[in-house]
Design a protein around this motif. Structure first.
Motif, PDB file in Angstrom:
ATOM      1  N   VAL A   4       0.844  -1.200   0.000  1.00  0.00           N
ATOM      2  CA  VAL A   4       0.000   0.000   0.000  1.00  0.00           C
ATOM      3  C   VAL A   4       0.876   1.245   0.000  1.00  0.00           C
ATOM      4  O   VAL A   4       0.601   2.208  -0.732  1.00  0.00           O
ATOM      5  CB  VAL A   4      -0.963  -0.013   1.211  1.00  0.00           C
ATOM      6  N   MET A   5       1.939   1.230   0.791  1.00  0.00           N
ATOM      7  CA  MET A   5       2.843   2.384   0.852  1.00  0.00           C
ATOM      8  C   MET A   5       3.540   2.621  -0.489  1.00  0.00           C
ATOM      9  O   MET A   5       3.691   3.770  -0.917  1.00  0.00           O
ATOM     10  CB  MET A   5       3.891   2.180   1.956  1.00  0.00           C
ATOM     11  N   VAL A   6       3.952   1.556  -1.149  1.00  0.00           N
ATOM     12  CA  VAL A   6       4.630   1.693  -2.445  1.00  0.00           C
ATOM     13  C   VAL A   6       3.688   2.313  -3.472  1.00  0.00           C
ATOM     14  O   VAL A   6       4.067   3.246  -4.197  1.00  0.00           O
ATOM     15  CB  VAL A   6       5.157   0.324  -2.928  1.00  0.00           C
ATOM     16  N   TYR A   7       2.447   1.817  -3.547  1.00  0.00           N
ATOM     17  CA  TYR A   7       1.490   2.382  -4.506  1.00  0.00           C
ATOM     18  C   TYR A   7       1.187   3.845  -4.186  1.00  0.00           C
ATOM     19  O   TYR A   7       1.153   4.699  -5.075  1.00  0.00           O
ATOM     20  CB  TYR A   7       0.187   1.580  -4.515  1.00  0.00           C
ATOM     21  N   THR A   8       0.969   4.142  -2.920  1.00  0.00           N
ATOM     22  CA  THR A   8       0.656   5.512  -2.517  1.00  0.00           C
ATOM     23  C   THR A   8       1.817   6.453  -2.827  1.00  0.00           C
ATOM     24  O   THR A   8       1.616   7.529  -3.417  1.00  0.00           O
ATOM     25  CB  THR A   8       0.326   5.553  -1.009  1.00  0.00           C
ATOM     26  N   CYS A   9       3.006   6.058  -2.463  1.00  0.00           N
ATOM     27  CA  CYS A   9       4.181   6.906  -2.726  1.00  0.00           C
ATOM     28  C   CYS A   9       4.410   7.101  -4.216  1.00  0.00           C
ATOM     29  O   CYS A   9       4.780   8.193  -4.655  1.00  0.00           O
ATOM     30  CB  CYS A   9       5.421   6.314  -2.072  1.00  0.00           C
ATOM     31  N   SER A  10       4.193   6.056  -5.007  1.00  0.00           N
ATOM     32  CA  SER A  10       4.372   6.172  -6.459  1.00  0.00           C
ATOM     33  C   SER A  10       3.420   7.198  -7.048  1.00  0.00           C
ATOM     34  O   SER A  10       3.829   8.056  -7.845  1.00  0.00           O
ATOM     35  CB  SER A  10       4.141   4.823  -7.130  1.00  0.00           C
ATOM     36  N   VAL A  11       2.154   7.118  -6.662  1.00  0.00           N
ATOM     37  CA  VAL A  11       1.165   8.069  -7.193  1.00  0.00           C
ATOM     38  C   VAL A  11       1.509   9.480  -6.734  1.00  0.00           C
ATOM     39  O   VAL A  11       1.461  10.437  -7.523  1.00  0.00           O
ATOM     40  CB  VAL A  11      -0.264   7.673  -6.746  1.00  0.00           C
ATOM     41  N   TRP A  12       1.876   9.644  -5.485  1.00  0.00           N
ATOM     42  CA  TRP A  12       2.165  10.978  -4.968  1.00  0.00           C
ATOM     43  C   TRP A  12       3.453  11.549  -5.546  1.00  0.00           C
ATOM     44  O   TRP A  12       3.546  12.748  -5.789  1.00  0.00           O
ATOM     45  CB  TRP A  12       2.195  10.961  -3.444  1.00  0.00           C
ATOM     46  N   LEU A  13       4.462  10.725  -5.784  1.00  0.00           N
ATOM     47  CA  LEU A  13       5.687  11.220  -6.421  1.00  0.00           C
ATOM     48  C   LEU A  13       5.429  11.641  -7.866  1.00  0.00           C
ATOM     49  O   LEU A  13       5.964  12.654  -8.335  1.00  0.00           O
ATOM     50  CB  LEU A  13       6.785  10.167  -6.360  1.00  0.00           C
ATOM     51  N   LEU A  14       4.616  10.860  -8.561  1.00  0.00           N
ATOM     52  CA  LEU A  14       4.238  11.233  -9.925  1.00  0.00           C
ATOM     53  C   LEU A  14       3.472  12.558  -9.917  1.00  0.00           C
ATOM     54  O   LEU A  14       3.729  13.438 -10.751  1.00  0.00           O
ATOM     55  CB  LEU A  14       3.396  10.120 -10.568  1.00  0.00           C
ATOM     56  N   ALA A  15       2.557  12.714  -8.972  1.00  0.00           N
ATOM     57  CA  ALA A  15       1.797  13.968  -8.869  1.00  0.00           C
ATOM     58  C   ALA A  15       2.717  15.141  -8.532  1.00  0.00           C
ATOM     59  O   ALA A  15       2.561  16.245  -9.064  1.00  0.00           O
ATOM     60  CB  ALA A  15       0.705  13.827  -7.811  1.00  0.00           C
ATOM     61  N   TYR A  16       3.692  14.892  -7.657  1.00  0.00           N
ATOM     62  CA  TYR A  16       4.626  15.963  -7.311  1.00  0.00           C
ATOM     63  C   TYR A  16       5.480  16.353  -8.511  1.00  0.00           C
ATOM     64  O   TYR A  16       5.763  17.546  -8.718  1.00  0.00           O
ATOM     65  CB  TYR A  16       5.522  15.565  -6.134  1.00  0.00           C
ATOM     66  N   ALA A  17       5.886  15.387  -9.322  1.00  0.00           N
ATOM     67  CA  ALA A  17       6.658  15.694 -10.533  1.00  0.00           C
ATOM     68  C   ALA A  17       5.839  16.558 -11.492  1.00  0.00           C
ATOM     69  O   ALA A  17       6.356  17.532 -12.065  1.00  0.00           O
ATOM     70  CB  ALA A  17       7.102  14.400 -11.211  1.00  0.00           C
ATOM     71  N   VAL A  18       4.569  16.203 -11.659  1.00  0.00           N
ATOM     72  CA  VAL A  18       3.699  17.010 -12.523  1.00  0.00           C
ATOM     73  C   VAL A  18       3.525  18.406 -11.923  1.00  0.00           C
ATOM     74  O   VAL A  18       3.557  19.418 -12.632  1.00  0.00           O
ATOM     75  CB  VAL A  18       2.329  16.305 -12.728  1.00  0.00           C
ATOM     76  N   PHE A  19       3.333  18.471 -10.593  1.00  0.00           N
ATOM     77  CA  PHE A  19       3.191  19.764  -9.914  1.00  0.00           C
ATOM     78  C   PHE A  19       4.446  20.622 -10.091  1.00  0.00           C
ATOM     79  O   PHE A  19       4.366  21.837 -10.295  1.00  0.00           O
ATOM     80  CB  PHE A  19       2.912  19.545  -8.424  1.00  0.00           C
ATOM     81  N   PHE A  20       5.616  19.984 -10.016  1.00  0.00           N
ATOM     82  CA  PHE A  20       6.876  20.705 -10.129  1.00  0.00           C
ATOM     83  C   PHE A  20       6.969  21.446 -11.462  1.00  0.00           C
ATOM     84  O   PHE A  20       7.455  22.578 -11.526  1.00  0.00           O
ATOM     85  CB  PHE A  20       8.050  19.734  -9.971  1.00  0.00           C
ATOM     86  N   PHE A  21       6.478  20.805 -12.539  1.00  0.00           N
ATOM     87  CA  PHE A  21       6.556  21.438 -13.856  1.00  0.00           C
ATOM     88  C   PHE A  21       5.396  22.378 -14.134  1.00  0.00           C
ATOM     89  O   PHE A  21       5.546  23.354 -14.862  1.00  0.00           O
ATOM     90  CB  PHE A  21       6.638  20.376 -14.955  1.00  0.00           C
ATOM     91  N   THR A  22       4.230  22.105 -13.562  1.00  0.00           N
ATOM     92  CA  THR A  22       3.047  22.928 -13.867  1.00  0.00           C
ATOM     93  C   THR A  22       2.744  23.976 -12.803  1.00  0.00           C
ATOM     94  O   THR A  22       2.021  24.934 -13.087  1.00  0.00           O
ATOM     95  CB  THR A  22       1.801  22.039 -14.035  1.00  0.00           C
ATOM     96  N   GLN A  23       3.261  23.788 -11.583  1.00  0.00           N
ATOM     97  CA  GLN A  23       2.975  24.674 -10.451  1.00  0.00           C
ATOM     98  C   GLN A  23       1.471  24.801 -10.180  1.00  0.00           C
ATOM     99  O   GLN A  23       0.982  25.847  -9.751  1.00  0.00           O
ATOM    100  CB  GLN A  23       3.598  26.067 -10.684  1.00  0.00           C
ATOM    101  N   ASN A  24       0.739  23.743 -10.417  1.00  0.00           N
ATOM    102  CA  ASN A  24      -0.703  23.716 -10.202  1.00  0.00           C
ATOM    103  C   ASN A  24      -0.988  22.845  -8.981  1.00  0.00           C
ATOM    104  O   ASN A  24      -0.784  21.630  -9.011  1.00  0.00           O
ATOM    105  CB  ASN A  24      -1.397  23.168 -11.457  1.00  0.00           C
TER     106      ASN A  24
END
Length: 181
Positions: free
Chosen positions: A40-60
């Motif tokens: 559960v932790m691996v799946y959660t962290c993967s989704v959140w890291l992907l979201a953070y990467a998108v946030f880093f480039f879009t600042q949204n």
């Protein structure tokens, strides 16, 4: 039956518990392992890291909020509708068969099949991906034709036990059904 080790079609360990209530009544419970907190932790962290990467480039910030909500909703749906903790089969000789599935959230789904509708309980085989698997099923009588089968009810659909586990349940069910005829 508790001494023998059983596994599902994927090789994951499962347990079979057999309770004999009387000579005409037995209950079989197949339990799957609990959800792994590490997975559960691996799946959660993967989704959140992907979201953070998108946030880093879009600042949204909506990206981060959406990722959190989607992850939480996905986990709740998985626990409530997908992850089955245990499945049970209650065979009552003169009455019928009760099939129950208990989900990780505590939700339970129960189905009862009257003995008069049951033609037989059999182990059937099927091609699943690249392998042949076995499953236990109840054949229901065709009302208009005494030798016909109207439908098939598959037992232990979520846990998918291997053949050696199914044989134990099958023999015990056949023993009860033979006493009723």
């Amino acid at each position: 039956m508790e001494d023998e080790a059983f596994s599902d079609i994927s090789g994951k360990p499962i347990s079979l518990d057999c309770q004999t209530h009387s000579s005409f009544c037995r209950e079989f419970t197949v339990s799957s392992p609990k959800m792994s907190i590490g997975k559960v932790m691996v799946y959660t962290c993967s989704v959140w890291l992907l979201a953070y990467a998108v946030f880093f480039f879009t600042q949204n910030t909506a990206v981060l909020s959406s990722a959190i909500l989607i992850t939480l909703a996905g986990m709740m749906l998985h626990i409530h509708f997908v992850k089955v903790d245990h499945e049970s089969l209650l065979v009552i000789g003169s009455l019928g068969i009760q099939v129950s599935s208990c989900y990780a959230s505590g939700r339970e789904v129960t189905t009862f099949i009257e003995m008069s509708k049951i033609k037989d309980i059999v182990i059937n085989e099927a091609v699943y991906l690249h392998q042949i698997i076995y499953y236990l099923c109840v054949l229901l009588k065709e009302p208009s034709e005494p030798n016909g089968v109207s439908s098939v009810v598959t037992l232990f659909q979520s846990s998918k036990p291997r053949h050696n586990c199914l044989v134990k349940v099958y023999r015990s069910c056949q023993e009860i059904l033979s006493k009723c005829q």
